[in-house]
Write an enzyme that holds these catalytic residues in place. Structure first.
Site, PDB file in Angstrom:
ATOM      1  N   LYS A  98       0.947  -1.204  -0.059  1.00 39.94           N
ATOM      2  CA  LYS A  98      -0.122   0.075  -0.049  1.00 39.94           C
ATOM      3  C   LYS A  98       0.855   1.261  -0.039  1.00 39.94           C
ATOM      4  O   LYS A  98       1.376   1.454   1.224  1.00 39.94           O
ATOM      5  CB  LYS A  98      -0.887  -0.062   1.220  1.00 39.94           C
ATOM      6  CG  LYS A  98      -1.971   0.942   1.351  1.00 39.94           C
ATOM      7  CD  LYS A  98      -1.987   2.254   0.920  1.00 39.94           C
ATOM      8  CE  LYS A  98      -2.358   3.341   1.848  1.00 39.94           C
ATOM      9  NZ  LYS A  98      -1.773   4.478   1.414  1.00 39.94           N
TER      10      LYS A  98
ATOM     11  N   GLY B 179       6.277   4.972   7.936  1.00 41.46           N
ATOM     12  CA  GLY B 179       5.603   6.393   7.986  1.00 41.46           C
ATOM     13  C   GLY B 179       5.477   7.142   9.377  1.00 41.46           C
ATOM     14  O   GLY B 179       6.696   6.924  10.212  1.00 41.46           O
TER      15      GLY B 179
ATOM     16  N   ALA C 207       2.621   8.930  14.327  1.00 39.80           N
ATOM     17  CA  ALA C 207       1.282   9.144  14.623  1.00 39.80           C
ATOM     18  C   ALA C 207       0.524   8.101  14.071  1.00 39.80           C
ATOM     19  O   ALA C 207      -0.653   7.349  14.576  1.00 39.80           O
ATOM     20  CB  ALA C 207       0.744  10.566  14.275  1.00 39.80           C
TER      21      ALA C 207
ATOM     22  N   GLY D  57       1.779   5.080  12.770  1.00 40.84           N
ATOM     23  CA  GLY D  57       2.576   4.085  13.261  1.00 40.84           C
ATOM     24  C   GLY D  57       1.525   3.626  14.731  1.00 40.84           C
ATOM     25  O   GLY D  57       1.355   2.271  14.841  1.00 40.84           O
TER      26      GLY D  57
ATOM     27  N   GLU E 132       8.964   1.379  10.909  1.00 44.62           N
ATOM     28  CA  GLU E 132       9.879   2.460  10.486  1.00 44.62           C
ATOM     29  C   GLU E 132       9.308   3.714  10.690  1.00 44.62           C
ATOM     30  O   GLU E 132       8.490   4.055   9.542  1.00 44.62           O
ATOM     31  CB  GLU E 132      10.357   1.887   9.235  1.00 44.62           C
ATOM     32  CG  GLU E 132      10.848   0.743   9.054  1.00 44.62           C
ATOM     33  CD  GLU E 132      12.420   0.503   9.720  1.00 44.62           C
ATOM     34  OE1 GLU E 132      12.808   1.581  10.446  1.00 44.62           O
ATOM     35  OE2 GLU E 132      13.044  -0.450   9.688  1.00 44.62           O
TER      36      GLU E 132
ATOM     37  N   CYS F  50      13.476   9.777   6.899  1.00 42.93           N
ATOM     38  CA  CYS F  50      13.367   9.620   8.388  1.00 42.93           C
ATOM     39  C   CYS F  50      14.505   9.863   8.960  1.00 42.93           C
ATOM     40  O   CYS F  50      14.408  10.371  10.262  1.00 42.93           O
ATOM     41  CB  CYS F  50      12.880   8.159   8.451  1.00 42.93           C
ATOM     42  SG  CYS F  50      14.097   7.219   7.413  1.00 42.93           S
TER      43      CYS F  50
ATOM     44  N   GLU G  91       9.407  16.148  14.783  1.00 41.20           N
ATOM     45  CA  GLU G  91       9.923  15.957  13.227  1.00 41.20           C
ATOM     46  C   GLU G  91       9.386  17.026  12.268  1.00 41.20           C
ATOM     47  O   GLU G  91       7.982  17.090  12.294  1.00 41.20           O
ATOM     48  CB  GLU G  91       9.732  14.488  13.019  1.00 41.20           C
ATOM     49  CG  GLU G  91      10.172  14.159  11.654  1.00 41.20           C
ATOM     50  CD  GLU G  91       9.809  12.702  11.174  1.00 41.20           C
ATOM     51  OE1 GLU G  91       8.587  12.467  11.349  1.00 41.20           O
ATOM     52  OE2 GLU G  91      10.865  11.909  10.822  1.00 41.20           O
TER      53      GLU G  91
HETATM   54  N1  LIG Z   1      12.117   4.795   9.812  1.00 42.33           N
HETATM   55  C1  LIG Z   1      12.176   4.634   8.783  1.00 42.33           C
HETATM   56  O1  LIG Z   1      12.959   3.879   8.136  1.00 42.33           O
HETATM   57  C2  LIG Z   1      11.319   5.669   7.744  1.00 42.33           C
HETATM   58  C3  LIG Z   1      11.584   5.691   6.407  1.00 42.33           C
HETATM   59  C4  LIG Z   1      10.951   6.779   5.518  1.00 42.33           C
HETATM   60  C5  LIG Z   1       9.967   7.391   6.435  1.00 42.33           C
HETATM   61  N2  LIG Z   1       9.768   7.632   7.631  1.00 42.33           N
HETATM   62  C6  LIG Z   1       8.763   8.424   8.169  1.00 42.33           C
HETATM   63  O2  LIG Z   1       7.563   8.534   7.395  1.00 42.33           O
HETATM   64  C7  LIG Z   1       7.048   9.736   7.650  1.00 42.33           C
HETATM   65  C8  LIG Z   1       6.527  10.312   6.350  1.00 42.33           C
HETATM   66  O3  LIG Z   1       5.995   9.695   5.634  1.00 42.33           O
HETATM   67  P1  LIG Z   1       4.306  10.036   5.297  1.00 42.33           P
HETATM   68  O4  LIG Z   1       4.144  11.480   5.473  1.00 42.33           O
HETATM   69  O5  LIG Z   1       3.863   9.323   4.243  1.00 42.33           O
HETATM   70  O6  LIG Z   1       3.602   9.308   6.777  1.00 42.33           O
HETATM   71  P2  LIG Z   1       2.242   8.995   7.028  1.00 42.33           P
HETATM   72  O7  LIG Z   1       2.107   8.546   8.470  1.00 42.33           O
HETATM   73  O8  LIG Z   1       1.465  10.321   6.913  1.00 42.33           O
HETATM   74  O9  LIG Z   1       1.747   7.942   5.882  1.00 42.33           O
HETATM   75  C9  LIG Z   1       2.473   6.762   5.600  1.00 42.33           C
HETATM   76  C10 LIG Z   1       1.119   5.801   5.051  1.00 42.33           C
HETATM   77  O10 LIG Z   1       0.564   5.335   6.082  1.00 42.33           O
HETATM   78  C11 LIG Z   1      -0.843   5.415   5.378  1.00 42.33           C
HETATM   79  N3  LIG Z   1      -1.854   5.550   6.448  1.00 42.33           N
HETATM   80  C12 LIG Z   1      -2.314   6.795   7.026  1.00 42.33           C
HETATM   81  N4  LIG Z   1      -3.158   6.412   7.837  1.00 42.33           N
HETATM   82  C13 LIG Z   1      -3.258   5.047   7.979  1.00 42.33           C
HETATM   83  C14 LIG Z   1      -3.955   4.073   8.914  1.00 42.33           C
HETATM   84  N5  LIG Z   1      -4.848   4.570   9.797  1.00 42.33           N
HETATM   85  N6  LIG Z   1      -3.677   2.872   8.903  1.00 42.33           N
HETATM   86  C15 LIG Z   1      -2.728   2.516   7.874  1.00 42.33           C
HETATM   87  N7  LIG Z   1      -2.172   3.138   7.048  1.00 42.33           N
HETATM   88  C16 LIG Z   1      -2.336   4.521   7.031  1.00 42.33           C
HETATM   89  C17 LIG Z   1      -0.698   6.511   4.416  1.00 42.33           C
HETATM   90  O11 LIG Z   1      -1.682   6.337   3.424  1.00 42.33           O
HETATM   91  C18 LIG Z   1       0.747   6.387   3.877  1.00 42.33           C
HETATM   92  O12 LIG Z   1       0.721   5.283   2.908  1.00 42.33           O
HETATM   93  C19 LIG Z   1       8.066  10.668   8.545  1.00 42.33           C
HETATM   94  O13 LIG Z   1       7.559  10.496   9.821  1.00 42.33           O
HETATM   95  C20 LIG Z   1       9.359   9.756   8.230  1.00 42.33           C
HETATM   96  O14 LIG Z   1      10.185   9.649   9.513  1.00 42.33           O
HETATM   97  C21 LIG Z   1      10.324   6.501   8.477  1.00 42.33           C
HETATM   98  N1  LIG Z   2      18.583   6.032   2.875  1.00 40.51           N
HETATM   99  C1  LIG Z   2      17.581   5.204   3.498  1.00 40.51           C
HETATM  100  C2  LIG Z   2      16.389   6.199   3.960  1.00 40.51           C
HETATM  101  C3  LIG Z   2      15.368   5.384   4.572  1.00 40.51           C
HETATM  102  C4  LIG Z   2      14.380   6.425   5.355  1.00 40.51           C
HETATM  103  O1  LIG Z   2      13.743   7.454   4.780  1.00 40.51           O
END
Ligand SMILES: NC(=O)c1ccc[n+]([C@@H]2O[C@H](COP(=O)([O-])OP(=O)(O)OC[C@H]3O[C@@H](n4cnc5c(N)ncnc54)[C@H](O)[C@@H]3O)[C@@H](O)[C@H]2O)c1
Ligand SMILES: NCCCC=O
Length: 337
Positions: free
Chosen positions: A19, A72, A75, A77, A94, A128, A227
């Site tokens: 997804k 994501g 919040a 998560g 993550e 992230c 963040e």
């Molecule tokens: N730790 C890591 O490796 C890593 C890597 C990349 C991004 N991130 C984090 O991701 C975030 C940015 O990404 P974003 O803006 O897409 O995050 P987000 O939490 O807004 O969305 C992430 C995903 O979750 C889905 N989603 C939303 N509500 C949901 C629910 N209730 N149930 C299931 N899925 C749902 C969204 O449609 C989207 O596909 C940042 O906080 C970033 O730090 C973490």
């Molecule tokens: N380079 C890897 C980054 C993963 C998180 O956003």
């Protein structure tokens, strides 16, 4: 990010539903097309596009989805984990970060400046692990900040299709407004915008934000705690190694941390003391498919990549096969009739 999940899931023999973010679905659809062209049987990898509440949430609560690997915000998560918990469904998460880079007084300042700039701005802060908090020794702070500003002003901000572009636009209007509001709150709370903080003058359209460096930050400010996921670096100075470690750990997150110093014993002490899942010594952001990726505290649960990433999709099964001819003999056998 999708391949970090899809590849080990398929290698472990699972079928998968991917997804993607509703703001960036096309690369995931292309990934599925490449898998199809490569001969992956139909139904093994499935892509479901849509919003989080409509397409994402049902996966966490569905009885026939056996595991969730989520990337994501923290919040979201929490929502995913709460729904999955109702079914004791395993999750790997993550999530977000507020990763520090610590620059000690013995660092080569140009090298440190380039890694700091790269750590914060190379994906517009939309990563992230973004180096979003700079801790710099007070004895070099003035000279180092001057260099940081020079390096930042040298970043080419443009349409990413233009040659030499190093900073493009923010992903969406909503995220652009959110970042600008963090910057204006920081100003109103008394922080100083040392560089950037606005739309670049030469770009009248698009969600562009200058590389932003903020000083006079206190640890209670939202710019320090939350963040931002944008091209914003906040800065604090320190005087001792212990203070640097304390400030580095002064966050609910624990994804990445970077340390810049010529003293490798000091780097090792920092590596052990910092509460993060990833530590970079004299660099920031390099990422290897073989090395475990993941965070502590509110940055998530579990590790992806390498053999650790594969374990997310495996379940250990204990099998006991009784091979002796002897009966168990615990009970007295009933008399034969
Ligand atoms: N730790 C890591 O490796 C890593 C890597 C990349 C991004 N991130 C984090 O991701 C975030 C940015 O990404 P974003 O803006 O897409 O995050 P987000 O939490 O807004 O969305 C992430 C995903 O979750 C889905 N989603 C939303 N509500 C949901 C629910 N209730 N149930 C299931 N899925 C749902 C969204 O449609 C989207 O596909 C940042 O906080 C970033 O730090 C973490
Ligand atoms: N380079 C890897 C980054 C993963 C998180 O956003």
């Amino acid at each position: 990010m999708a391949t970090w999940k899809v590849a080990p899931a398929l290698a472990a023999g699972c079928t998968a539903i991917l997804k993607p973010s509703e703001l960036a679905s096309v690369t995931c659809l292309e990934l599925a097309e490449i898998c199809r062209q490569g001969g992956l049987p139909s139904g093994v990898l499935n892509v479901v596009t849509g919003s989080g509440s409509v397409a994402g949430a049902p996966m966490s609560s569905h009885r026939h989805v056996d595991k969730i690997a989520f990337t994501g915000s923290t919040a979201t998560g929490i929502k995913v984990m709460t729904a999955a918990a109702q079914l004791i469904k395993p999750v790997s998460l993550e999530l977000g970060g507020k990763s520090p880079i610590v620059v000690f007084e013995d660092a080569d300042l140009d090298t440190a400046a380039e890694w700091t700039i790269f750590g914060c701005f190379f994906t517009n802060g939309q990563i992230c692990s973004a180096t979003s908090r700079l801790l710099v020794h007070e004895s070099i702070a003035a000279e180092f900040l001057e260099k940081l500003v020079d390096w930042s002003k040298n970043i080419k901000i443009s349409d990413p299709m233009e040659e030499g572009c190093r900073l493009g636009a923010i992903i969406s209007e909503g995220q652009y407004e959110r970042i600008m509001s963090f910057i204006s709150t920081a100003k109103s709370e008394g922080a100083t915008i040392l560089n950037g903080g606005a739309r670049p003058q030469h770009l009248k359209k698009g969600f562009f934000i200058e590389p932003t460096i903020i000083t006079d930050v206190s640890t209670s400010m939202s710019i320090w705690r939350e963040e931002i996921f944008g091209p914003v670096l906040c800065v604090k100075t320190f005087t001792t190694e212990n203070e640097a470690i304390e400030l580095a750990n002064d966050t609910d997150y624990g994804l990445g941390a970077a340390v810049i110093s010529k003293d490798l014993e000091r780097c090792e002490r920092f590596t052990k003391a910092v509460q993060s899942g990833i530590v970079w010594i004299n660099c920031s952001q390099p990422c290897f498919n073989e090395a475990p990726w993941g965070g502590n505290k509110r940055s998530g649960i579990g590790r992806e990549l390498g053999e650790w990433g594969l374990e997310n999709y495996l379940s250990i099964k204990q099998v006991t096969h009784y091979t002796s001819e002897k009966p168990l003999g615990w009970y007295s056998a009933p008399r034969k009739q």
